[in-house]
Design an enzyme around this catalytic site. Structure first.
Site, PDB file in Angstrom:
ATOM      1  N   GLU A 244      10.684  -8.610   5.494  1.00 28.01           N
ATOM      2  CA  GLU A 244      10.375  -8.563   4.057  1.00 28.01           C
ATOM      3  C   GLU A 244      11.681  -8.641   3.277  1.00 28.01           C
ATOM      4  OE1 GLU A 244       8.295  -5.150   2.606  1.00 28.01           O
ATOM      5  OE2 GLU A 244       6.715  -5.249   4.127  1.00 28.01           O
TER       6      GLU A 244
ATOM      7  N   GLU B   6       0.010  -8.132  -6.478  1.00 22.77           N
ATOM      8  CA  GLU B   6      -1.142  -7.370  -5.980  1.00 22.77           C
ATOM      9  C   GLU B   6      -1.420  -6.218  -6.937  1.00 22.77           C
ATOM     10  OE1 GLU B   6      -0.941  -6.772  -1.530  1.00 22.77           O
ATOM     11  OE2 GLU B   6       1.005  -7.736  -1.850  1.00 22.77           O
TER      12      GLU B   6
ATOM     13  N   LYS C 255      -1.736  -2.193  -5.862  1.00 29.15           N
ATOM     14  CA  LYS C 255      -0.709  -1.463  -5.118  1.00 29.15           C
ATOM     15  C   LYS C 255      -0.284  -0.225  -5.906  1.00 29.15           C
ATOM     16  CE  LYS C 255       2.146  -2.962  -2.270  1.00 29.15           C
ATOM     17  NZ  LYS C 255       3.350  -3.465  -1.584  1.00 29.15           N
TER      18      LYS C 255
ATOM     19  N   GLU D 220       6.024  -2.590  -7.843  1.00 32.09           N
ATOM     20  CA  GLU D 220       5.238  -2.778  -6.621  1.00 32.09           C
ATOM     21  C   GLU D 220       4.127  -3.802  -6.803  1.00 32.09           C
ATOM     22  OE1 GLU D 220       5.462  -1.551  -3.436  1.00 32.09           O
ATOM     23  OE2 GLU D 220       7.442  -0.855  -4.037  1.00 32.09           O
TER      24      GLU D 220
END
Length: 387
Positions: free
Chosen positions: A273, A327, A330, A336
């Site tokens: 990541e 997203e 999250k 985030e």
């Protein structure tokens, strides 16, 4: 008769050209980018896996990392040549210590997809297990990895699929200078047998690296150009004399040094990541689309150059960008929910030259099957016209 056939031949030529365009999706993998992407799904507004498959093929991205083994995703990518890393969530790791449970999980989540033609090359058992304080989870990690590896052998899949786990950079006790890299003392007792497992099975060491965090925490002392791969004088390691013009490469080489300090020089390090948020809370300094686009754009260019780190210049760095989509569910700070390359509707969050196509919702698997049937009919018509 020859003159009468001319329109048919012209029509046939046009149909052939159309077929060539429509069938290019079958060969996109041959021109694939070297970058991988994390496909997270903690959201309630993401496109269907079938549409995502079309998007990634249009982007020529051929490596995808999942945090589970979602059968809908693996099915949607059948026949595309896309290579997958699938995951066993932290909540399931303790159960995987049982050989029977590990074999059952593989029979359900991996073996059927491999038989159907999916390209699953790696299984991550847990994610950032040593970041928290769950000692029971940490103690079960390596036994679970052994069970999964042995179960792969039982099912005849050993050698086709690696078994590893992804670590947070918090696992490092010292990361500067890179040559002095060492693991955190609390993790060392777990990591010695873990590294032996990776060495014996030829599996990679996965690390999640985010130079953004270093910049956010200390923007006055961490040069922005250094973390964004922009031109700068860099930092020279006093022990090796190697010059680092970006933080990501320094972090990766610090991990290599930590592994070598524990007696292993035969384990590859891959970045599972890395990313930069395009938006954040007021105290999340640097989370802007401009900085995110610069970070990802410059990283993409270096990957396409097949660039290695200063310590291993001949080994192209292997990276999975986080993440494919923003997203919206999250938890945590705003950043985030804003690491995505794309919004859920397929629009790029920032421009780094990745111009993909997200098909409309009507472009379902059933629709594609109808199109393929029509293509077969068209091909038959062409053959008849040219006969």
């Amino acid at each position: 008769m020859a003159a009468a056939l001319q329109p048919s031949r012209a029509t046939a030529t046009g149909v052939l050209l159309l077929l060539a365009v429509l069938l290019t999706e079958q060969v996109l993998a041959a021109e694939a980018l070297s970058i991988g992407v994390n496909y997270g799904q903690i959201a309630n507004n993401l496109p269907s896996p079938g549409r995502v498959s079309s998007l990634l093929r249009s982007l020529k991205i051929s490596k995808v990392k999942l945090y589970d083994a979602d059968p809908r995703v693996l099915h949607a990518f059948l026949g595309t040549g896309v290579e997958f890393v699938v995951g066993i969530g932290n909540e399931h790791v303790p159960a995987m210590v049982s050989p029977a449970a590990a074999q059952s999980w593989l029979r359900q989540h991996v073996a059927p997809h491999l038989r159907a033609g999916a390209r699953i090359t790696c299984i991550t058992v847990g994610n950032e297990v040593f970041k928290g304080n769950d000692t029971a989870l940490q103690a079960s990690l390596l036994p679970a990895m052994h069970s999964v590896h042995q179960a792969l052998g039982t099912l005849g899949l050993q050698g086709r699929v690696n078994v590893t786990t992804a670590h947070s950079l918090d696992i490092m006790g010292v990361s500067y200078p890179p040559s002095a890299g060492t693991f955190h003392p609390a993790a060392v007792s777990h990591l010695q047998p873990f590294l032996s497992f990776l060495s014996a099975t030829r599996a990679p060491f996965l690390i999640n690296c985010y130079p953004y965090f270093a910049y956010k925490d200390d923007p006055a002392r961490v040069p922005l150009d250094y973390v964004l791969f922009q031109p700068n004088v860099g930092v020279t390691d006093p022990n090796t004399g190697l010059n680092y013009d970006n933080m990501l490469y320094a972090q990766v080489d610090a991990v290599y040094a930590a592994i070598q300090a524990m007696g292993h020089a035969d384990i590859d390090v891959k970045v599972s990541e890395t990313g930069w948020p395009s938006r954040g809370d007021p105290d999340e300094y640097g989370a802007t689309p401009e900085h995110a686009g610069t970070y990802i754009g410059n990283l993409l260019r270096r990957i396409e150059m097949k660039q290695g780190t200063p310590l291993r210049p001949a080994v192209p760095i292997d990276v999975y960008v986080f993440a494919l989509f923003n997203e919206n569910l999250k938890p945590g700070p705003a950043s985030e929910r804003n690491y995505g390359l794309f919004y859920p509707d397929g629009r790029p969050v920032y421009n780094v030259g990745l111009h993909g196509y997200l098909p409309p919702m009507a472009n379902s698997q059933g629709t594609r099957q109808v199109i393929h049937l029509l293509l077969l009919i068209a091909m038959a018509s062409v053959a008849f016209a040219l006969s």
